[in-house]
Write an enzyme that holds these catalytic residues in place. Sequence first.
Site, short mmCIF file in Angstrom:
data_model
loop_
_atom_site.label_atom_id
_atom_site.label_comp_id
_atom_site.label_asym_id
_atom_site.label_seq_id
_atom_site.Cartn_x
_atom_site.Cartn_y
_atom_site.Cartn_z
CG ASN A 163 -10.72 -1.50 -8.37
OD1 ASN A 163 -11.20 -0.98 -9.36
ND2 ASN A 163 -9.83 -2.48 -8.43
CB CYS A 185 -7.67 -3.79 -5.82
SG CYS A 185 -9.22 -4.65 -6.04
CG HIS A 186 -6.00 -9.62 -7.25
ND1 HIS A 186 -6.65 -9.02 -8.31
CD2 HIS A 186 -5.01 -10.39 -7.79
CE1 HIS A 186 -6.09 -9.40 -9.43
NE2 HIS A 186 -5.09 -10.23 -9.15
CE1 TYR A 190 -4.20 -1.79 0.62
CE2 TYR A 190 -2.75 -3.27 1.83
CZ TYR A 190 -3.96 -3.02 1.22
OH TYR A 190 -4.93 -3.98 1.22
#
Length: 181
Positions: free
Chosen positions: A138, A146-147, A115
């Site tokens: 998202n 985003c995973h 992040y």
Amino acid sequence: MNSNEPAVEWSVVPSGIGPLLLAATGTGLVSVIFHAGPAVRERALGQLRTRLGAEPVEVPGSARLAGPIRQLAAYFAGGLREFTLELDWSLTSGFHREVLRELASGVPYGTVVGYGDLAARVGQPGAAQAVGAAMGSNPLPVVVPCHRVVESDGGLGGFGGGLETKRQLLALEGVLPQPLF
């Protein structure tokens, strides 16, 4: 767009992680929704109706959704590593959009990013929590991966589709081992 075509077309398709609701506008794929059973589907369509100001219409055999359906099937079959779809970014803006665009273009298949690292890539090194918020909002998960965003200590972090779904996607990409059973 032809005046007879709906502004938002949608369909539910099977995937390696359960049913996905896909929605597209004339601009491109606008939304991917996990676990698209009846209750989730109704809630998602209501949110799309409100946020896009148009009635989503289910269109069997939608030409707009043919590419996304084909590419997602290839991804889940292990044959696609990079999506080449037209995307409609209208459900996100500002910092969130900037972070999601960087994620889509700069974190390839089979890799992860922290992040904080992603925050630094968009010039906001102290904004790891804001990156987490961008991941949580998202509108295009899987396609905008985003995973692939994880905690700096190696933890999975959160995931709107649930941590088991995140584990499955990371295992598909070879980042995590496949479950034994």
